[in-house]
Design an enzyme around this catalytic site. Sequence first.
Site, PDB file in Angstrom:
ATOM      1  N   ASP A  34       0.860  -1.184   0.000  1.00 42.37           N
ATOM      2  CA  ASP A  34       0.000   0.000   0.000  1.00 42.37           C
ATOM      3  C   ASP A  34       0.893   1.229   0.000  1.00 42.37           C
ATOM      4  O   ASP A  34       2.063   1.151   0.380  1.00 42.37           O
ATOM      5  CB  ASP A  34      -0.929   0.004   1.233  1.00 42.37           C
ATOM      6  CG  ASP A  34      -2.187   0.826   0.980  1.00 42.37           C
ATOM      7  OD1 ASP A  34      -3.256   0.234   0.754  1.00 42.37           O
ATOM      8  OD2 ASP A  34      -2.094   2.076   0.990  1.00 42.37           O
ATOM      9  N   TYR A 142     -14.672   7.707 -12.976  1.00 38.68           N
ATOM     10  CA  TYR A 142     -14.510   6.362 -12.405  1.00 38.68           C
ATOM     11  C   TYR A 142     -14.917   5.308 -13.447  1.00 38.68           C
ATOM     12  O   TYR A 142     -14.179   4.354 -13.713  1.00 38.68           O
ATOM     13  CB  TYR A 142     -15.391   6.266 -11.163  1.00 38.68           C
ATOM     14  CG  TYR A 142     -15.355   4.942 -10.441  1.00 38.68           C
ATOM     15  CD1 TYR A 142     -14.217   4.524  -9.771  1.00 38.68           C
ATOM     16  CD2 TYR A 142     -16.490   4.125 -10.400  1.00 38.68           C
ATOM     17  CE1 TYR A 142     -14.199   3.326  -9.075  1.00 38.68           C
ATOM     18  CE2 TYR A 142     -16.481   2.929  -9.706  1.00 38.68           C
ATOM     19  CZ  TYR A 142     -15.330   2.535  -9.047  1.00 38.68           C
ATOM     20  OH  TYR A 142     -15.321   1.343  -8.361  1.00 38.68           O
ATOM     21  N   LYS A 146     -12.876   2.397 -15.451  1.00 40.18           N
ATOM     22  CA  LYS A 146     -13.249   0.982 -15.292  1.00 40.18           C
ATOM     23  C   LYS A 146     -13.428   0.314 -16.663  1.00 40.18           C
ATOM     24  O   LYS A 146     -12.958  -0.809 -16.871  1.00 40.18           O
ATOM     25  CB  LYS A 146     -14.512   0.839 -14.435  1.00 40.18           C
ATOM     26  CG  LYS A 146     -14.278   1.125 -12.964  1.00 40.18           C
ATOM     27  CD  LYS A 146     -13.274   0.133 -12.352  1.00 40.18           C
ATOM     28  CE  LYS A 146     -12.885   0.451 -10.940  1.00 40.18           C
ATOM     29  NZ  LYS A 146     -11.800  -0.384 -10.424  1.00 40.18           N
TER      30      LYS A 146
HETATM   31  N1  SER Z   1     -18.775   0.983  -4.589  1.00 39.71           N
HETATM   32  C1  SER Z   1     -18.216   1.677  -5.702  1.00 39.71           C
HETATM   33  C2  SER Z   1     -18.491   3.112  -5.618  1.00 39.71           C
HETATM   34  O1  SER Z   1     -19.546   3.460  -5.142  1.00 39.71           O
HETATM   35  C3  SER Z   1     -18.744   1.152  -6.974  1.00 39.71           C
HETATM   36  O2  SER Z   1     -17.807   0.392  -7.605  1.00 39.71           O
HETATM   37  O3  SER Z   1     -17.708   3.892  -6.054  1.00 39.71           O
END
Ligand code: SER
Length: 318
Positions: A34, A142, A146
Amino acid sequence: MKKILVTGCLGQIGSELVPHLRKIYGADNIVGTDIRKVEGSKVIEGGPFEILDVLDAKKMGEIAKKYKCDTIVHMAALLSAVAEAKPALAWELNMGGLFNALEVARENKCSFFTPSSIGAFGSTTPKAKTPQDTIQRPETMYGVTKVSGELLCDYYHKKFGVDTRGVRFPGLISYVAPPGGGTTDYAVDIYYKALQEGKYNSYIAEGTYMDMMYMPDALNAVVKLMESNPEKLIHRNAFNITAMSFEPSQIAAEIKKHISSFEMTYEVDPVRQGIANTWPDSIDDTCAREEWGFENKYNLENMTTDILDKLRKKLDIK
Ligand code: SER
């Protein structure tokens, strides 16, 4: 999987996955890494640990060689709400870290796991029973990282023969490590607040369905997928998996069965609600169930019973 390098091992998933893997494969065979060190952390004290910034490809390669790792489980990434607040950092960390980890896997002939997410879908994706193969045009940074990550993992498999595998996790619910800046985190916070204050102010609006999963099912899924027969895998990066789909008033009603005075109010956060609005209501995980036998043990009812019980002990609430 015999010797496994885990990045982001102090994060939401890593801090439970590392102890889980150590129980199965032996403490010395799981190398936690980490960017930070936390004094007294069970993950750090329970076996090998190295400080690693995943943007430092050279050091990652050195650690993989030092411990003769045959598998990389790459967890270091920013979650959705933080990524929306810091999109440049999210691209740099989520994509740069993944690229480095894939390169280390290629050079060291390691198997590879990294999680994708329900965030890999967008508002043009079919919302109900979202299929495994469907439209993926996410509107968050995000989600962009992904989908790009899924493609990059497929590329490393096809081009270089790296054994890449992944799942699209739904919101993960746990009583161990607090999540850091996700959209689905309300479903974790609510249990803490229910026990500590008897009420919860939800930042997600009533009626907003999202897929969720209790952490023990998520941990088992990682191991099961990585141990599965590659010949059976038609898909790889990444499999839809889910355990339940609910909206805020349903989890509140379930909590009320245990804490009858529990009260729920709403104060919607436009950023996280905006993200949730683009995600599926429920995803179809038939391919994961058929290709590698994914199964879940927990639903909303037995998860709520278990988590309230465990949290009462953790928080020392009678
Ligand atoms: N749990 C995650 C988020 O809310 C979804 O991949 O960002």
